[in-house]
Motif scaffolding. Sequence first.
Motif, PDB file in Angstrom:
ATOM      1  N   GLY A  40       0.746  -1.144  -0.012  1.00 11.56           N
ATOM      2  CA  GLY A  40       0.118   0.059   0.070  1.00 11.56           C
ATOM      3  C   GLY A  40       0.878   1.174  -0.072  1.00 11.56           C
ATOM      4  N   ASN A  41       1.968   1.248   0.994  1.00 15.93           N
ATOM      5  CA  ASN A  41       2.754   2.544   1.074  1.00 15.93           C
ATOM      6  C   ASN A  41       3.541   2.533  -0.429  1.00 15.93           C
TER       7      ASN A  41
ATOM      8  N   ALA B 192       5.794  -7.000   9.888  1.00 18.18           N
ATOM      9  CA  ALA B 192       4.741  -6.391   9.422  1.00 18.18           C
ATOM     10  C   ALA B 192       4.659  -6.487   7.906  1.00 18.18           C
ATOM     11  N   MET B 193       5.943  -7.240   7.227  1.00 13.60           N
ATOM     12  CA  MET B 193       6.125  -7.187   5.941  1.00 13.60           C
ATOM     13  C   MET B 193       6.123  -8.689   5.455  1.00 13.60           C
TER      14      MET B 193
END
Length: 432
Positions: A253-254, A302-303
Motif C-alpha cells: 500500500g505504501n 509487518a512485511m
Amino acid sequence: MKFYSTKNNSKLVDLKTAVLEGMPKDSGLYMPTEIPLISTKELEDVSKISFQELSLFIAFKFFKDDLSKALIEKLVHESITFDAPLVNIYDNVYALELFHGPTLAFKDFAARFMARLMSSFVKEDKKKLKVIVATSGDTGSAVANSFYSIDNIEVIILYPSGKISKIQEQQIATLDKNIKALEVNGTFDDCQKLVKTALADKELNKKIDLSSANSINIARLLPQTFYYFRAWSQLDKKRRDNLVISVPSGNFGNLCAGLIAKKMGLPIKKFIASTNINDVIPQYLTTGAYTAKASKQTISNAMDVGDPSNFVRIKELYGNIFDDIKKDIVGFSFTDDQTRANIKDTYKRYSYILDPHGSVGMLGLKKYIRQNEDISAGIFFETAHPAKFMDIVEKEIGQKVLIPERLAAFMDKEKRSIKINNDYKELIEQLI
Ligand SMILES: *Cc1c(COP(=O)(O)O)cnc(C)c1O
C-alpha cells in the motif's frame, strides 16, 4: 472523484460508497478514475509550507468534488498532527521517519484520516457503524488508536491470545470508550476467518451496520501520498533531480501511494521495492511472473506477506504493461541476518538506530546505489520506531533503546480485553 473496481471498470461509485464498503462486492479493489495533477509551479510552492498545509493542498486535489472545504480541513488538521522528518544518515542517503505518530508506525497517518472520514459519512446518515478488524499486531494498534473516541463508530478488534508482543497488546487492549478488544483463543488466521464470516453474514448485516478497517480501503491509500511530497520538499534543491525512494514493503500500500504521487507529478526517478524473504514482488520484477506463496515469518514481521493485496493496483496504474512497471520499480529482498547486520553497522558508523523494517529499506537503497551511480539523493522510509522492536534492535546495537513517552504511557495501563474462544457464536454475542 469517482472510483471503479479493478474487476469491473464500468461500474462507478462515489467516495462515500468506496470508503464505507472498503472492498467492492466483486472482490476487486477500488481505484480512482483519474489522478489529479500537480504543476511544477505548485510543487515549488508546496516546498515552502508546513506538512499540514501541504497535506491539505494534496487532500483538496483528491476530495474537493466530494467533501466540503471545511470538512477536508478538519480531517487534515485532526489527523496530520505530527511531522515526517527527513534525516540525513550519510552523503546523499536519507531516512524519512514515519514513526512520530501515536502508535509509532507509518500506518498512523492514513488510519487516523480514514477514521475521521468514516465518522463524518456515518454521521451524515445518522447511523452507528461497527468496524471489525483482525490483527497480528501492528494494524490493530494503529486502528484502535485512530478510532479511539471517534463519534458514531464502535471498533471491535480481534487478536490471537499470547501471539502478539506486549507493546502491541498494550496499545490494543487498554482502551475504553468505543474500542473493544477481543482476545481470541486461537491464531491470527482464526481471527481473520471470524471477521470474514461476520462481514459476509447476511442476517447479522441486517441487524447492524458492519464495516472493516482493512488496509485496502481507498481512504487509507490516498493520504499516504502526503508524506512523499513532504520527503521531496525537505530535500535541498540541488538534491532533487535524480531522487530514488526505497520503501520497505509487505502489502505494498505504501509503495502504491508513491506511484500515485509520481503520477500526480512528483519527480521521483525510481522506486525500490525492498522486502524481507517474502519476495513475491522482487521476483515478479525480475521474471515477469507473479507467484503468490505462503508467508514466512521474519524479524520485520509487518512485511510477512505472501500475496500482497495492492499488487493489482500497481498493475492497474501501469495498464498492465510489465516493461513500464519495470522502468519505475526495482525490487530487492534481504534475509534476517542481513537485516540484523545492517542495524549493527548503521549504528556503529552513523549512530543511527534502525528498526528491522527500516533496515530492509536501507539495504535496498544501498544495493541500488552500488549498482547505479547517477542519483542525487536516496531516501528510505523508516516505517516503525526501533522501540517497537527493542528485543531485536538492542541485541545488535548493544545499548538500550529509549522508549518514547507516548509508548511508555501505554505500558502502565490496565489490560481490559475480553477473552473469547474461536467460536463464531461467541463473536456474535460481542457484536450485537
Ligand atoms: C505495515 C507495515 C509495513 C508494510 O507496509 P505495506 O504498505 O503493507 O507495504 C512496513 N513496515 C511497518 C512497520 C508496517 O507496520
